[in-house]
Design a protein around this motif. Sequence first.
Motif, mmCIF file in Angstrom:
data_model
loop_
_atom_site.group_PDB
_atom_site.id
_atom_site.type_symbol
_atom_site.label_atom_id
_atom_site.label_comp_id
_atom_site.label_asym_id
_atom_site.label_seq_id
_atom_site.Cartn_x
_atom_site.Cartn_y
_atom_site.Cartn_z
ATOM 1 N N ALA A 86 0.968 -1.357 0.087
ATOM 2 C CA ALA A 86 -0.148 0.028 0.152
ATOM 3 C C ALA A 86 0.881 1.237 -0.106
ATOM 4 C CB ALA A 86 -1.033 -0.090 1.325
ATOM 5 N N ALA A 87 0.404 2.381 -0.738
ATOM 6 C CA ALA A 87 1.228 3.537 -0.882
ATOM 7 C C ALA A 87 1.348 4.348 0.264
ATOM 8 C CB ALA A 87 0.580 4.455 -1.950
ATOM 9 N N GLN A 88 -0.146 4.048 1.346
ATOM 10 C CA GLN A 88 -0.004 4.884 2.638
ATOM 11 C C GLN A 88 -0.712 3.909 3.541
ATOM 12 O OE1 GLN A 88 -2.837 7.969 2.272
ATOM 13 N NE2 GLN A 88 -3.447 7.451 0.328
ATOM 14 N N PRO A 89 -0.692 4.238 4.812
ATOM 15 C CA PRO A 89 -1.457 3.344 6.076
ATOM 16 C C PRO A 89 -2.812 3.391 5.632
ATOM 17 C CG PRO A 89 0.346 4.622 6.909
ATOM 18 C CD PRO A 89 0.189 5.234 5.587
ATOM 19 N N GLY A 90 -3.491 2.040 5.514
ATOM 20 C CA GLY A 90 -4.847 1.822 5.478
ATOM 21 C C GLY A 90 -5.127 1.697 3.946
ATOM 22 N N GLU A 114 -0.002 -13.305 -13.246
ATOM 23 C CA GLU A 114 0.724 -13.395 -14.669
ATOM 24 C C GLU A 114 -0.194 -13.143 -15.637
ATOM 25 O OE1 GLU A 114 2.908 -16.962 -14.716
ATOM 26 O OE2 GLU A 114 4.614 -16.259 -13.652
ATOM 27 N N ASN A 115 -1.462 -13.386 -15.889
ATOM 28 C CA ASN A 115 -2.218 -13.075 -16.812
ATOM 29 C C ASN A 115 -2.634 -11.372 -17.119
ATOM 30 O OD1 ASN A 115 -4.115 -12.352 -14.925
ATOM 31 N ND2 ASN A 115 -5.479 -14.089 -15.267
ATOM 32 N N GLY A 116 -2.110 -10.625 -15.958
ATOM 33 C CA GLY A 116 -2.179 -9.225 -16.251
ATOM 34 C C GLY A 116 -3.181 -8.631 -15.478
ATOM 35 N N ALA A 117 -4.192 -9.463 -14.774
ATOM 36 C CA ALA A 117 -5.119 -8.769 -13.727
ATOM 37 C C ALA A 117 -4.311 -8.438 -12.423
ATOM 38 C CB ALA A 117 -6.196 -9.966 -13.746
ATOM 39 N N ALA A 118 -5.073 -7.269 -12.157
ATOM 40 C CA ALA A 118 -4.675 -6.428 -10.790
ATOM 41 C C ALA A 118 -5.979 -6.683 -9.783
ATOM 42 C CB ALA A 118 -4.201 -5.198 -11.037
ATOM 43 N N LEU A 119 -5.385 -7.312 -8.625
ATOM 44 C CA LEU A 119 -6.393 -7.599 -7.458
ATOM 45 C C LEU A 119 -6.130 -6.752 -6.314
ATOM 46 C CD1 LEU A 119 -6.775 -11.579 -7.480
ATOM 47 C CD2 LEU A 119 -8.323 -9.596 -8.517
ATOM 48 N N LYS A 120 -7.115 -5.912 -5.795
ATOM 49 C CA LYS A 120 -6.795 -5.151 -4.774
ATOM 50 C C LYS A 120 -7.138 -5.452 -3.371
ATOM 51 C CE LYS A 120 -5.638 -1.702 -7.534
ATOM 52 N NZ LYS A 120 -4.197 -0.847 -7.615
ATOM 53 N N SER A 121 -6.647 -5.416 -2.543
ATOM 54 C CA SER A 121 -7.109 -5.709 -1.186
ATOM 55 C C SER A 121 -6.640 -5.106 0.250
ATOM 56 C CB SER A 121 -6.624 -7.196 -0.825
ATOM 57 O OG SER A 121 -6.985 -7.668 0.329
ATOM 58 N N ARG A 122 -7.304 -4.729 1.084
ATOM 59 C CA ARG A 122 -6.787 -4.016 2.476
ATOM 60 C C ARG A 122 -5.815 -4.757 3.046
ATOM 61 N NH1 ARG A 122 -11.280 -2.630 5.949
ATOM 62 N NH2 ARG A 122 -9.678 -1.472 6.956
ATOM 63 N N ASP A 134 -7.139 -8.261 13.025
ATOM 64 C CA ASP A 134 -7.149 -7.353 14.084
ATOM 65 C C ASP A 134 -6.392 -5.965 13.155
ATOM 66 O OD1 ASP A 134 -6.422 -6.759 16.955
ATOM 67 O OD2 ASP A 134 -4.466 -6.422 16.307
ATOM 68 N N HIS A 135 -5.304 -6.213 12.396
ATOM 69 C CA HIS A 135 -5.057 -5.012 11.424
ATOM 70 C C HIS A 135 -6.140 -4.252 10.713
ATOM 71 C CE1 HIS A 135 -2.500 -2.804 8.652
ATOM 72 N NE2 HIS A 135 -3.463 -3.282 7.658
ATOM 73 N N LEU A 136 -6.905 -4.914 10.363
ATOM 74 C CA LEU A 136 -8.110 -4.046 9.534
ATOM 75 C C LEU A 136 -8.843 -3.274 10.522
ATOM 76 C CD1 LEU A 136 -9.331 -6.882 6.983
ATOM 77 C CD2 LEU A 136 -8.173 -4.886 6.577
ATOM 78 N N ILE A 137 -9.168 -3.724 11.600
ATOM 79 C CA ILE A 137 -10.102 -3.152 12.687
ATOM 80 C C ILE A 137 -9.348 -2.168 13.313
ATOM 81 C CG2 ILE A 137 -11.659 -5.114 13.057
ATOM 82 C CD1 ILE A 137 -10.141 -5.740 15.792
ATOM 83 N N ARG A 138 -8.048 -2.115 13.388
ATOM 84 C CA ARG A 138 -7.445 -0.983 14.015
ATOM 85 C C ARG A 138 -6.635 0.016 13.115
ATOM 86 N NH1 ARG A 138 -5.878 -2.799 19.375
ATOM 87 N NH2 ARG A 138 -6.372 -4.885 19.874
ATOM 88 N N THR A 139 -6.846 -0.200 11.853
ATOM 89 C CA THR A 139 -6.296 0.734 10.850
ATOM 90 C C THR A 139 -7.419 1.433 10.161
ATOM 91 O OG1 THR A 139 -4.356 -0.815 10.429
ATOM 92 C CG2 THR A 139 -4.811 0.938 8.618
#
Length: 525
Positions: free
Chosen positions: A299-303, A311-319, A516-521
Amino acid sequence: MLDATLQAQLKGYLQRLTQPVELVASLDDRPASAEMRELLQEIAGLSELVSLRVDGTDERRPSFNISRAGAGMGVRFAAIPMGHEFTSLVLALLQAGGHPPKVEAEVIEQIKSLTRDDGGDFVFETYMSLTCHNCPDVVQALNLMAVLNPRIKHVAIDGGLFQGEVEGRQIMAVPTVYLNGEVFGSGRMEVSEILTKVDTGASARVAAKLGQKDAFDVLIVGGGPAGAAAAVYAARKGIRTGIVAERFGGQTLDTLGIENYVSILETQGPKFAAALEAHARVYEVDIMNGQRVASLEPAAQPGGEITVTLENGAALKSRSVILSTGARWRNVNVPGEAEYKNKGVAYCPHCDGPLFKGKPVAVIGGGNSGVEAAIDLAGLVAHVTVVEFADTLKADAVLVKKLHSLPNVTVHTNAQTTEITGDGQKVNGLVFKDRATGAEHRVELAGVFVQIGLVPNTEFLKGTLELSKYGEIIVDARGATNQPGVFAAGDATTVPFKQIIIAAGDGAKAALSAFDHLIRTPVAA
């Protein structure tokens, strides 16, 4: 052929047939033909919807075709499909008889619409052995394709029954698949992998579809025990969970027997892998199978969102991301290994051992896997030479004692393998150096089984995450890496003792840490 228990089980399965099935056998005067006739007669006697003819004209004898009556399906066994392939036989009967396969609707449509540019047929030939636990997956995948698409033909060939073909085509590993007379692939393959190779437009279509997915709360990379446990624990928190995996089940798919997973006395690897996937699907985890990850961008910034590019070029995003990419067999990295892979150099004694029946082989490695391989092979081959780099065998004492009791095993310790030799077509020997004296020795062999441990699947993470000198992902007690929101679990990490039960526990821990990271960020703007 079939004992009373198997007959009762098969009769129960055949009650699911909704359309008549025809078996057509092509036989000769070999004893195997008599066995095949007996098996097919027993099957036909278990259901009024199954009929048998023995006037087949196929050149491979003995063999038999399975087809919905009048449909001319291209499902053929040049084998007496018992052992691991009995399930393949049952599934082929059910699918030909109208029982719906347990495959996603979009996969079925992709198979049905598959065509060749020149309008010809896809003719697959799979060379397998009845003791190979990876072969049924390939056989069942191609049989299903042949049931669904009339332009697809498939024959499963028992290498032990057709030794002339095996020697003529220099086949030294199973499963080996030919497509229209040319080598298509070897090793375990699922339907998705096969379709990716034959359907040239599939990769772009899949990439476009995956790229449209909404961001995940937790995205898990890898579908082995660690990844599956992470998915279950994350999904139970009610957050959006996805798994991207090259093959769900990971190394367990290549494991014959599992006897040390607490509460499960004994099971087989593929069965265990199927249970892992089924458990994850109960919680509606978004499973993206048959996909290899190319890179991870923190991630470029916290949160902020982490990007996982395939490899097929698809980009998936996730917190948050959990890496559970596992490990693969370690190569010995000597001249001849790469050149003769699947031409005498093998990594699965259970799969490929029968191909070396009555021939001399070597096992490189004296740990538990190497010694177990040598013990198994000793019952099949003429002689086993064990080559171990250390000055003693590292396997458990009970295994070492068993190994030394076998009359057709020779053990060389303090020995460094320096070369695997061949005649240009297949392996013919192994060279090792006595580390104490420096003297070199050559052993004439037909095959070499490499059993020297595992290497983590983390190459795509170099320069992104902190890795150990062995390439393992460095994690803390909570499974966290040096990148915020990125966690890791299982055999790809620095956690000691690479065991299924430890990987599963690590996966659960990583999922709880990610939550725990998700609920605190706070979510980044």
